[in-house]
Design an enzyme around this catalytic site. Sequence first.
Site, PDB file in Angstrom:
ATOM      1  N   ASP A   9       0.551   0.730 -38.148  1.00 31.93           N
ATOM      2  CA  ASP A   9      -0.606   1.397 -38.752  1.00 31.93           C
ATOM      3  C   ASP A   9      -0.131   2.362 -39.840  1.00 31.93           C
ATOM      4  OD1 ASP A   9      -2.499   0.169 -36.977  1.00 31.93           O
ATOM      5  OD2 ASP A   9      -1.798   1.522 -35.410  1.00 31.93           O
ATOM      6  N   LYS A  34       2.019  -5.946 -35.122  1.00 35.61           N
ATOM      7  CA  LYS A  34       0.564  -5.827 -35.189  1.00 35.61           C
ATOM      8  C   LYS A  34       0.119  -5.141 -36.476  1.00 35.61           C
ATOM      9  CE  LYS A  34      -2.059  -2.949 -32.478  1.00 35.61           C
ATOM     10  NZ  LYS A  34      -3.160  -2.371 -33.290  1.00 35.61           N
ATOM     11  N   ASP A  62      -5.139  -7.211 -35.880  1.00 34.37           N
ATOM     12  CA  ASP A  62      -6.012  -6.457 -34.985  1.00 34.37           C
ATOM     13  C   ASP A  62      -7.156  -5.832 -35.778  1.00 34.37           C
ATOM     14  OD1 ASP A  62      -7.027  -5.013 -32.878  1.00 34.37           O
ATOM     15  OD2 ASP A  62      -5.449  -3.497 -32.880  1.00 34.37           O
ATOM     16  N   LEU A  63      -8.254  -6.576 -35.916  1.00 33.09           N
ATOM     17  CA  LEU A  63      -9.387  -6.042 -36.682  1.00 33.09           C
ATOM     18  C   LEU A  63     -10.550  -5.653 -35.784  1.00 33.09           C
ATOM     19  CD1 LEU A  63      -9.310  -8.413 -39.802  1.00 33.09           C
ATOM     20  CD2 LEU A  63      -8.270  -6.152 -39.526  1.00 33.09           C
ATOM     21  N   LYS A  64     -10.420  -5.865 -34.505  1.00 36.01           N
ATOM     22  CA  LYS A  64     -11.443  -5.479 -33.515  1.00 36.01           C
ATOM     23  C   LYS A  64     -12.846  -5.807 -34.022  1.00 36.01           C
ATOM     24  CE  LYS A  64      -8.648  -1.852 -31.425  1.00 36.01           C
ATOM     25  NZ  LYS A  64      -7.518  -1.738 -32.369  1.00 36.01           N
ATOM     26  N   HIS A  66     -16.627  -6.830 -34.477  1.00 39.68           N
ATOM     27  CA  HIS A  66     -17.871  -6.583 -33.745  1.00 39.68           C
ATOM     28  C   HIS A  66     -19.003  -6.680 -34.757  1.00 39.68           C
ATOM     29  CE1 HIS A  66     -20.165  -3.687 -30.787  1.00 39.68           C
ATOM     30  NE2 HIS A  66     -20.885  -4.725 -31.155  1.00 39.68           N
ATOM     31  N   ASP A  67     -19.707  -7.832 -34.725  1.00 42.07           N
ATOM     32  CA  ASP A  67     -20.777  -8.058 -35.706  1.00 42.07           C
ATOM     33  C   ASP A  67     -21.663  -9.161 -35.141  1.00 42.07           C
ATOM     34  OD1 ASP A  67     -22.292  -8.280 -38.137  1.00 42.07           O
ATOM     35  OD2 ASP A  67     -20.549  -7.597 -39.260  1.00 42.07           O
ATOM     36  N   ILE A  68     -22.571  -9.695 -35.945  1.00 43.09           N
ATOM     37  CA  ILE A  68     -23.408 -10.777 -35.420  1.00 43.09           C
ATOM     38  C   ILE A  68     -22.520 -12.010 -35.187  1.00 43.09           C
ATOM     39  CG2 ILE A  68     -25.561  -9.927 -36.429  1.00 43.09           C
ATOM     40  CD1 ILE A  68     -25.240 -12.061 -38.639  1.00 43.09           C
ATOM     41  N   PRO A  69     -22.917 -12.880 -34.247  1.00 47.26           N
ATOM     42  CA  PRO A  69     -22.043 -13.987 -33.838  1.00 47.26           C
ATOM     43  C   PRO A  69     -21.514 -14.849 -34.988  1.00 47.26           C
ATOM     44  CG  PRO A  69     -23.861 -13.786 -32.300  1.00 47.26           C
ATOM     45  CD  PRO A  69     -24.136 -12.807 -33.396  1.00 47.26           C
ATOM     46  N   VAL A  71     -21.003 -14.183 -38.126  1.00 51.30           N
ATOM     47  CA  VAL A  71     -20.038 -13.454 -38.971  1.00 51.30           C
ATOM     48  C   VAL A  71     -18.691 -13.355 -38.259  1.00 51.30           C
ATOM     49  CG1 VAL A  71     -19.517 -11.192 -39.990  1.00 51.30           C
ATOM     50  CG2 VAL A  71     -21.791 -12.183 -40.258  1.00 51.30           C
ATOM     51  N   THR A 117      -8.652   3.014 -25.760  1.00 49.00           N
ATOM     52  CA  THR A 117      -7.923   3.976 -24.919  1.00 49.00           C
ATOM     53  C   THR A 117      -8.116   5.423 -25.378  1.00 49.00           C
ATOM     54  OG1 THR A 117      -6.017   3.313 -26.222  1.00 49.00           O
ATOM     55  CG2 THR A 117      -6.123   2.482 -23.996  1.00 49.00           C
ATOM     56  N   GLN A 188      -4.504   9.512 -28.136  1.00 51.01           N
ATOM     57  CA  GLN A 188      -4.696   8.667 -26.966  1.00 51.01           C
ATOM     58  C   GLN A 188      -4.943   9.567 -25.755  1.00 51.01           C
ATOM     59  OE1 GLN A 188      -5.009   5.544 -27.154  1.00 51.01           O
ATOM     60  NE2 GLN A 188      -3.605   4.626 -28.608  1.00 51.01           N
ATOM     61  N   GLY A 208       2.815   2.230 -31.273  1.00 50.65           N
ATOM     62  CA  GLY A 208       2.697   2.379 -32.721  1.00 50.65           C
ATOM     63  C   GLY A 208       3.468   3.561 -33.237  1.00 50.65           C
ATOM     64  N   ARG A 209       2.752   4.691 -33.317  1.00 49.84           N
ATOM     65  CA  ARG A 209       3.307   5.863 -33.996  1.00 49.84           C
ATOM     66  C   ARG A 209       4.622   6.358 -33.438  1.00 49.84           C
ATOM     67  NH1 ARG A 209      -2.347   8.728 -33.580  1.00 49.84           N
ATOM     68  NH2 ARG A 209      -2.335   7.326 -31.798  1.00 49.84           N
TER      69      ARG A 209
HETATM   70  O1  C5P Z   1       0.190   4.788 -32.403  1.00 54.31           O
HETATM   71  P1  C5P Z   1      -0.246   4.299 -31.069  1.00 54.31           P
HETATM   72  O2  C5P Z   1       0.885   3.867 -30.169  1.00 54.31           O
HETATM   73  O3  C5P Z   1      -1.214   5.206 -30.355  1.00 54.31           O
HETATM   74  O4  C5P Z   1      -1.014   2.944 -31.429  1.00 54.31           O
HETATM   75  C1  C5P Z   1      -1.844   2.280 -30.579  1.00 54.31           C
HETATM   76  C2  C5P Z   1      -2.336   1.021 -31.221  1.00 54.31           C
HETATM   77  O5  C5P Z   1      -3.129   0.325 -30.271  1.00 54.31           O
HETATM   78  C3  C5P Z   1      -3.215   1.234 -32.446  1.00 54.31           C
HETATM   79  O6  C5P Z   1      -2.870   0.208 -33.364  1.00 54.31           O
HETATM   80  C4  C5P Z   1      -4.632   1.020 -31.942  1.00 54.31           C
HETATM   81  O7  C5P Z   1      -5.449   0.379 -32.899  1.00 54.31           O
HETATM   82  C5  C5P Z   1      -4.419   0.070 -30.778  1.00 54.31           C
HETATM   83  N1  C5P Z   1      -5.417   0.108 -29.709  1.00 54.31           N
HETATM   84  C6  C5P Z   1      -5.701   1.224 -28.943  1.00 54.31           C
HETATM   85  N2  C5P Z   1      -6.627   1.159 -27.927  1.00 54.31           N
HETATM   86  C7  C5P Z   1      -7.238   0.026 -27.663  1.00 54.31           C
HETATM   87  C8  C5P Z   1      -6.963  -1.110 -28.435  1.00 54.31           C
HETATM   88  C9  C5P Z   1      -6.028  -1.040 -29.438  1.00 54.31           C
HETATM   89  O8  C5P Z   1      -5.119   2.258 -29.161  1.00 54.31           O
HETATM   90  N3  C5P Z   1      -8.089  -0.061 -26.636  1.00 54.31           N
END
Ligand code: C5P
Length: 231
Positions: A9, A34, A62-64, A66-69, A71, A117, A188, A208-209
């Site tokens: 990210d 990712k 990972d674009l998550k 959520h829209d009409i079916p 699309v 999360t 988180q 991630g971070r």
């Molecule tokens: O930087 P960090 O370790 O917190 O990154 C968590 C990654 O997991 C992010 O890319 C975030 O979009 C993804 N994620 C999340 N919770 C979810 C689904 C995905 O944090 N339920």
Amino acid sequence: MARLCVALDLEWERAIRIVRDLYDFFETYPLIMKIGHRIYLERGGQAVKELKEEFPYEVFLDLKLHDIPSVVGKAVEMINELGADYTTIHLLGGETMIEEAVRKKGNVKLLGVSILTSHGEEYRDYLKSGFETLKDLVLHLAKTGIDRGVDGIVCSGEEVEFLKKNIDKDFIAVVPGVRIKKDKRQDQRRVLTPAEAVKRGADIIVIGREITESKNPVYVVERALKLIGEI
Ligand code: C5P
């Protein structure tokens, strides 16, 4: 064998540098890379293609959605055509949306996001869902997704064991919110260590971070792999 997924990210140039630095792991350990909104908005679907062409890693877009079916169905079809290995939809999008995404997924593994999360119990009140706990709501969403044909569920480390116990079918459990050092929680709410997440049933852990903001991403990945018992 549990897998480690690196959430990129951050801007493309820096992300690519990190991916290159991690190249040495590939021989022994197949990481998953990712890409989220950050890189997708900068680089578009080309980012998936470039990563797939240049590196041997699996790519998770990972674009998550959520829209009409219709699309969401079209978007999943196009993500599959880009060559992504994994992608995500929000299970809150409803049954018809999930079914349409499954119908169009082709080879890409479709993961259903239950509840992010970053949310806590107050989110259940916000949704006025009627479920007594956030876990019950997550189980309902996960079961619905799996019954409709998604390949896996994105859930917190606190829920993964509960889901694995209460869902009969096999599914890929993807667990973000994982930290080697628990004090690095950032936004988180619910975090676990890699070892805890794997012990509870995670198949893929997402960090991630803690990796990308580190001065030494290679070292952090090495530590994470050690902690999940893979090296
Ligand atoms: O930087 P960090 O370790 O917190 O990154 C968590 C990654 O997991 C992010 O890319 C975030 O979009 C993804 N994620 C999340 N919770 C979810 C689904 C995905 O944090 N339920």
